[in-house]
Enzyme design. Structure first.
Site, PDB file in Angstrom:
ATOM      1  CB  THR A   1      -0.860   0.341   1.086  1.00 48.02           C
ATOM      2  OG1 THR A   1      -1.437  -1.133   1.302  1.00 48.02           O
ATOM      3  CG2 THR A   1      -1.694   1.295   0.970  1.00 48.02           C
TER       4      THR A   1
ATOM      5  NE  ARG B   1       2.105  -5.731  10.254  1.00 49.42           N
ATOM      6  CZ  ARG B   1       2.300  -6.032   9.134  1.00 49.42           C
ATOM      7  NH1 ARG B   1       3.113  -5.510   8.230  1.00 49.42           N
ATOM      8  NH2 ARG B   1       1.871  -7.234   8.250  1.00 49.42           N
TER       9      ARG B   1
ATOM     10  CG  ASN C   1      -7.480  -0.486   3.895  1.00 50.84           C
ATOM     11  OD1 ASN C   1      -8.430  -1.270   3.742  1.00 50.84           O
ATOM     12  ND2 ASN C   1      -6.240  -0.758   3.633  1.00 50.84           N
ATOM     13  CB  ALA C   2     -10.169   5.941   4.434  1.00 47.49           C
ATOM     14  CG  PHE C   3     -15.483   4.334   2.370  1.00 47.94           C
ATOM     15  CD1 PHE C   3     -14.693   5.608   2.026  1.00 47.94           C
ATOM     16  CD2 PHE C   3     -16.632   4.537   1.864  1.00 47.94           C
ATOM     17  CE1 PHE C   3     -15.085   6.581   1.050  1.00 47.94           C
ATOM     18  CE2 PHE C   3     -17.242   5.709   1.125  1.00 47.94           C
ATOM     19  CZ  PHE C   3     -16.343   6.646   0.872  1.00 47.94           C
ATOM     20  CG  LEU C   4     -13.405  -1.530   4.480  1.00 47.96           C
ATOM     21  CD1 LEU C   4     -12.331  -2.401   4.103  1.00 47.96           C
ATOM     22  CD2 LEU C   4     -14.706  -2.415   4.709  1.00 47.96           C
TER      23      LEU C   4
ATOM     24  CB  CYS D   1      -4.041  -2.062   6.122  1.00 48.86           C
ATOM     25  SG  CYS D   1      -2.909  -2.824   5.295  1.00 48.86           S
TER      26      CYS D   1
ATOM     27  CB  ALA E   1      -9.248  -9.022   5.540  1.00 49.54           C
TER      28      ALA E   1
ATOM     29  CE  LYS F   1      -4.477  -1.508   0.499  1.00 47.28           C
ATOM     30  NZ  LYS F   1      -4.175  -3.058   0.873  1.00 47.28           N
TER      31      LYS F   1
END
Ligand code: UDX
Ligand code: ADP
Length: 459
Positions: free
Chosen positions: A133, A343, A221-224, A273, A165, A217
């Protein structure tokens, strides 16, 4: 270009599973995964597949089937680069810990090193695929390094972000919602699309320009992550009212416009992420002077930090405002179930806070080693390594971790936690015995019937 040999730089959580699945579905292509970390490569080559460095359900079987047939793990980076027509860059891109953009921007030094390595070695044309990413416009940087350092070789750069994921990586790779390929050269895109095409229907392979692919990408991830912070914000409101966050999540999730996934309230999201990608998005927005955009997304992180903090605050407050000298049993250290990755795991931050209040922590996680737990804590630099060792112990047996504990904190939703003998655990704990269920995996009324004082998220 007909691809017969692939090199993947970076044998981590992304490179390992992704190449294993590509190898399984393309037996005619030789794939070599290389890494500078010799210990990691040795672990990937271990005859005992339970010792692979990445734990993912289904991964060991595929590695067993393909390893040393068309899938190879090696430290000989240069040979693998030289012989391959296609090179995937799957190295880590951690958040910068120094200088400009510290704590926000992605540190691209590993990516840049890869690009320079490829430029130095390549003697034939290559397709370079960015899998890590990366912030938007990184492909441009890679291209510029390759073109200015390379010796007359043509490089096509593609962006092919990973949407797997952890914990479900193999399933996600075998049945992806979509494969995204961003690039300029139709021919290069076709080459990559045909590799995926051996098991993914062509209509699920989406082609865009490089920048859309890179930005998609970060945006996905920001929406999730935003959904999790949104439901976590509601969980706090539920705790102050008679509402139950599980019921609210179910009720809103049945609205097909909202959908039911990613609405599980928790102690806070972790993983390599979400936080990193949102920080990247915020950093990029700010660098264009888009402060409202930056602040909007930053709030997702602020809410997540708040959720982790209020979990430990509530535990301390409930234990009569002090945990000093008390034993807290921690179930789970991984950032989610079915992975050994830790992480940004909420467990790290909750433990750090509790240790600052002088609690003694006994941790049990089915897949995380004692060494990893100490490394994670030491990385925060809150106290000396000796102090971390004094306050935090890892225990091989969950019942041992909870024996004589004042409270249990559930940090990861491992399935096995649900089936423990909670009556026995209750008998062995100090009374009153408290459970703080950061994943809402136990049944409140059952636990209360046993005698526990049970606290969960948003109920
Ligand atoms: C994420 C994206 O899902 C994936 O598409 C991308 O390629 C990489 O980042 P990952 O971080 O591996 O994947 O796991 P994910 O399942 O998204 O979970 C992230 C965190 O959110 C975990 O800590 C998880 O426990 C938490 N989570 C997830 C919740 O708290 N509630 C939910 O409803 C879902
Ligand atoms: P991810 O989750 O993105 O896969 P990991 O940290 O699990 O991240 O894996 C990245 C891997 O990339 C590590 O094993 C690291 O040693 C490797 N790596 C980083 N830089 C280089 C490099 N220049 N050449 C080869 N391997 C590298």
């Amino acid at each position: 270009m007909k691809i017969t040999k692939i090199c993947c730089i970076g044998a981590g959580y992304v490179g390992g599973p992704t190449m294993a699945v590509i190898a399984k579905n393309n037996p005619h292509i030789k794939i070599t995964i290389v890494d500078i970390n010799a210990e990691r490569i040795a672990a990937w080559n271990d005859a005992d597949v339970s010792k692979l460095p990445v734990y993912e359900p289904g991964l060991a079987e595929i590695v067993k089937e393909t390893r040393n047939k068309n899938l190879f793990f090696s430290t000989d980076i240069n040979t693998a680069i030289d012989e391959s027509e296609m090179i995937f860059i799957s190295v880590n891109t951690p958040t910068k810990t120094f200088g400009k953009g510290k704590g926000m921007a992605a540190d691209l030094k590993y990516v840049e090193l890869c690009a320079r390595n490829i430029a130095d070695i390549a003697t034939t044309d290559k397709i370079v695929v960015e899998k890590s990413t990366l912030p938007v416009r990184t492909a441009q940087a890679i291209k510029s390094i390759l073109e200015n350092t390379g010796n007359g070789v043509t490089f096509d750069i593609l962006s092919n972000p990973e949407f797997l994921a952890e914990g479900t990586a193999i399933e996600d790779l075998l049945h992806p919602d979509r494969i995204l390929i961003g690039g300029e050269s139709e021919e290069a895109i076709d080459s990559l699309a045909s590799i995926y095409g051996s098991w993914v229907p062509q209509e699920n392979i989406l082609r865009t320009n490089v920048w859309s692919s890179e930005l998609s990408k970060l945006t996905a991830n920001a929406f999730l992550a935003q959904r999790i912070s949104s439901i976590n914000a509601i969980s706090e409101l539920c705790e102050h009212t008679e509402a139950n966050v599980n019921e609210v999540a179910k009720a809103i999730g049945m609205d097909s416009r909202i959908g039911s996934k990613f609405l599980k309230a928790s102690v806070g999201f972790g993983g390599s992420c979400f936080q990193k990608d949102i920080l990247n998005l915020v950093y990029i927005a700010r660098s264009y002077g888009l402060n409202e955009v930056a602040n909007y997304w930053e709030q997702v992180i602020i809410m997540n930090d708040h959720q982790k903090r209020r979990f430990s605050d509530r535990l301390i407050k409930t234990l009569y405002n002090t945990v000093s000298g008390k034993k807290i049993g921690l179930l789970g250290w991984a950032f989610k179930k079915d992975t050994n990755d830790t992480r940004e795991s909420a467990a790290i931050y909750v433990t750090d806070h509790l240790v600052s209040e002088q609690a003694h922590i006994a941790v049990y996680d089915p897949k995380v080693s004692a060494v990893k737990i100490q490394t994670d804590l030491n990385y925060l630099n809150t106290r000396t390594e000796a102090e971390n060792l004094k306050y935090v112990a890892s225990v091989e047996n969950p019942y041992e971790a909870l024996k004589n504990a004042h409270a249990v904190a559930i940090m990861t939703e491992w399935d096995e936690f649900k089936t423990y003998d909670w009556k026995q655990i209750y008998t062995d704990m100090k009374k009153p015995a408290f459970i703080f269920d950061g994943r809402n995996i136990l049944d409140k009324s059952n636990m209360e019937a046993i005698g526990f004082e049970y606290y969960s998220i948003g109920q």
